[in-house]
Design a protein around this motif. Structure first.
Motif, PDB file in Angstrom:
ATOM      1  N   ALA A 164      -9.457   3.982  -5.637  1.00 52.89           N
ATOM      2  CA  ALA A 164      -9.980   3.037  -4.703  1.00 52.89           C
ATOM      3  C   ALA A 164     -10.914   1.931  -5.524  1.00 52.89           C
ATOM      4  N   VAL A 208     -14.621   9.160   0.120  1.00 56.85           N
ATOM      5  CA  VAL A 208     -13.757   9.435   1.348  1.00 56.85           C
ATOM      6  C   VAL A 208     -14.759  10.070   2.383  1.00 56.85           C
ATOM      7  N   ASN A 249     -13.979  -0.943   4.422  1.00 55.39           N
ATOM      8  CA  ASN A 249     -13.572   0.398   5.044  1.00 55.39           C
ATOM      9  C   ASN A 249     -12.299   0.290   5.585  1.00 55.39           C
ATOM     10  N   VAL A 250     -11.451   1.204   5.369  1.00 58.89           N
ATOM     11  CA  VAL A 250     -10.180   1.485   6.011  1.00 58.89           C
ATOM     12  C   VAL A 250     -10.016   2.896   6.740  1.00 58.89           C
ATOM     13  N   LEU A 303      -8.303   6.278   7.645  1.00 63.64           N
ATOM     14  CA  LEU A 303      -7.454   7.440   7.065  1.00 63.64           C
ATOM     15  C   LEU A 303      -6.510   8.108   8.319  1.00 63.64           C
ATOM     16  N   VAL A 314     -12.407   7.826   6.992  1.00 66.98           N
ATOM     17  CA  VAL A 314     -12.306   6.378   6.418  1.00 66.98           C
ATOM     18  C   VAL A 314     -12.344   6.800   4.967  1.00 66.98           C
ATOM     19  N   LEU A 315     -11.877   5.517   4.292  1.00 70.33           N
ATOM     20  CA  LEU A 315     -11.928   5.444   2.922  1.00 70.33           C
ATOM     21  C   LEU A 315     -12.722   4.150   2.610  1.00 70.33           C
ATOM     22  N   GLU A 316     -13.988   4.249   1.918  1.00 73.10           N
ATOM     23  CA  GLU A 316     -14.689   3.212   2.104  1.00 73.10           C
ATOM     24  C   GLU A 316     -15.030   2.935   0.337  1.00 73.10           C
ATOM     25  N   GLN A 360      -5.907  -0.492   2.170  1.00 72.94           N
ATOM     26  CA  GLN A 360      -5.044   0.134   3.253  1.00 72.94           C
ATOM     27  C   GLN A 360      -4.107   0.861   2.801  1.00 72.94           C
ATOM     28  N   GLY A 415      -5.188   4.150   1.525  1.00 66.52           N
ATOM     29  CA  GLY A 415      -5.648   4.615   2.859  1.00 66.52           C
ATOM     30  C   GLY A 415      -4.508   5.454   3.450  1.00 66.52           C
ATOM     31  N   ASN A 416      -3.213   4.761   3.768  1.00 68.42           N
ATOM     32  CA  ASN A 416      -2.161   5.261   4.282  1.00 68.42           C
ATOM     33  C   ASN A 416      -1.450   6.188   3.550  1.00 68.42           C
ATOM     34  N   GLY A 466      -3.809   9.207   3.898  1.00 66.60           N
ATOM     35  CA  GLY A 466      -3.707   9.688   5.146  1.00 66.60           C
ATOM     36  C   GLY A 466      -2.425  10.465   5.520  1.00 66.60           C
TER      37      GLY A 466
END
Ligand SMILES: Nc1ncnc2c1ncn2[C@@H]1O[C@H](COP(=O)(O)OP(=O)(O)OP(=O)(O)O)[C@@H](O)[C@H]1O
Ligand SMILES: [Mg+2]
Length: 397
Positions: free
Chosen positions: A53, A64, A137-138, A140, A149-151, A169, A172-173, A176
């Motif tokens: 990221a 994370v 931030n997005v 997870l 969230v992932l920042e 995102q 993040g997807n 997740g």
């Protein structure tokens, strides 16, 4: 929030550098997808997610954040750029006034390009401490409650734009979904372990019950008036005890559905040897022969009948010795031999027409296993040779 993310320059003015960055972001997403599908260990996956990221957004920091609902806070569970004592220890608030909390609760990505003048959100202590200017931030997301969230954070005077959100995102997807998959795999593993424990417990109980039945018959035989009845009850009690012994070995091993036939045969013969003080049972086996438990049991009971017979009939003058061997003759076929050097079978012996139970059991088990039994009259003694397919011919895999 997404709506407020700067759109970035118009397409016609996008620099080569920006284009290269977008290509790199695509590559990162593809590589990370492979990592996630490969079943990379959980901690490593989180670390790589944070590292990629940061790399994809040319930021110095990423983390994370794992949501801890009881405290309504996040734990920094993986990250890059942070000094000692942050990853695995530091926590930040997860309320709606925090960047991460907002992303978590609304499911929408959040960008703040000017944390110093940010009015919508409170800047967490950790970001102040590290002199962070901007953050994104997005969530997870997984099938159940979100993981966290992932920042991505940066000190540099630049801006995160809408296209950066798409990248983050995407990452993040993938993360997740990987988290969800690993959770499901963990649940499945636990369910299998529980199941195996349960089977061991059932085997244990079956064994106890068989031992009780054997003792009852033994007791019954000792009070029977007729000597014939006494003998029959004693034989029945011994057979049930043999089945109990065969079972006992099953719940003591780690595995349930398969076992090492050589080790099992050795253990059962050693038990049998100990239960017959007047007879010595010598066992030589090849190790590493795997067989399904449901095939091993009839094979062992068959061997039990043959050894018991040798002990009963082959050496009327005593000095009983029986040899048991197990050899692999082909990839999927083994041979079990039970041999004595005693008086030999009676001339009239015929396995098919015998009226006693022992040989009928031997014949039945042999057919059930689709094995081939050969009986050799030797000089001296007798050898029973069982060619046993490790798998039933109809059994797949
Ligand atoms: N190894 C052996 N050496 C000599 N005779 C044997 C041997 N094995 C079996 N026999 C003979 O074969 C007969 C049949 O064996 P089988 O096991 O069917 O009956 P059993 O042992 O007499 O009774 P049961 O096993 O039903 O309690 C025996 O009675 C015995 O005469
Ligand atoms: Mg017998």
């Amino acid at each position: 929030m997404v709506e407020e993310a700067p759109a970035g320059p118009p397409e016609s003015e996008v620099s080569i550098e920006t284009l290269q960055l977008r290509i790199r972001q695509q590559e990162i997403l593809a590589d990370f997808g492979v990592l996630a599908l490969k079943g990379t260990p959980f901690a490593e996956l989180l670390d790589q997610g944070a590292r990629l990221a940061a790399e994809g957004l040319k930021a110095e920091f990423a983390k994370v954040l794992k949501f801890m609902p009881e405290e309504n806070r996040f734990l920094v569970c993986a990250g890059v750029g942070w000094g000692p004592g942050v990853v695995g220890h530091a926590t930040v608030g997860a309320d709606m006034a925090s960047l991460g909390g907002y992303a978590l609760k609304t499911g929408k990505p959040v960008i703040s390009n000017h944390l110093d003048i940010e009015e919508r959100f409170r800047t967490p202590e950790l970001l102040v401490e590290y002199g962070i200017h901007r953050a994104m931030n997005v969530i997870l997301q997984n099938d159940h409650s979100p993981y966290g969230v992932l920042e991505v954070d940066s000190r540099l005077e630049d801006e995160f734009v809408a296209a950066d959100i798409v990248f983050l995102q995407g990452l993040g997807n993938i993360l997740g979904m990987a988290i969800e998959r690993q959770r499901m795999e963990r649940d499945l593993r636990q369910a299998v372990e529980r199941q195996q424990l349960l089977i061991k417990e059932v085997n244990h109980r079956v064994n106890n019950s068989l031992s009780i039945v054997a003792s009852m018959l033994h007791l019954h035989s000792s009070v029977a008036e007729s000597s014939d009845v006494r003998l029959e009850l004693h034989e029945a009690s011994s057979r049930i005890a043999a089945i109990a012994r065969a079972h006992q070995r099953l719940y003591k091993s780690d595995r349930i559905d398969t076992l090492d036939l050589g080790a099992y045969l050795t253990e059962v013969c050693t038990d049998l040897d100990a239960s017959m003080p007047d007879c010595e049972v010598r066992v030589v086996v090849e190790e590493g022969i795997e067989i399904r438990t449901d095939r091993a049991i009839p094979a062992i009971l068959l061997v039990n009948e043959l050894i018991t017979n040798a002990a009963k009939y082959a050496y009327p003058a005593g000095d009983c010795r029986v040899w048991v061997t197990l050899t692999r003759v082909q990839r999927e076929t083994v041979v079990i031999s039970v041999r004595d050097e005693g008086v030999g079978l009676p001339p009239t012996f015929d396995i098919k027409s015998g009226r006693r139970l022992g040989m009928r059991l031997v014949d039945t088990f042999s057919q059930q296993l689709q094995a081939h039994l050969q009986i050799l009259r030797k000089n001296p003694g007798t050898e029973f040779i069982l060619a046993l397919p490790l798998k039933a011919p109809s059994q797949d895999g």
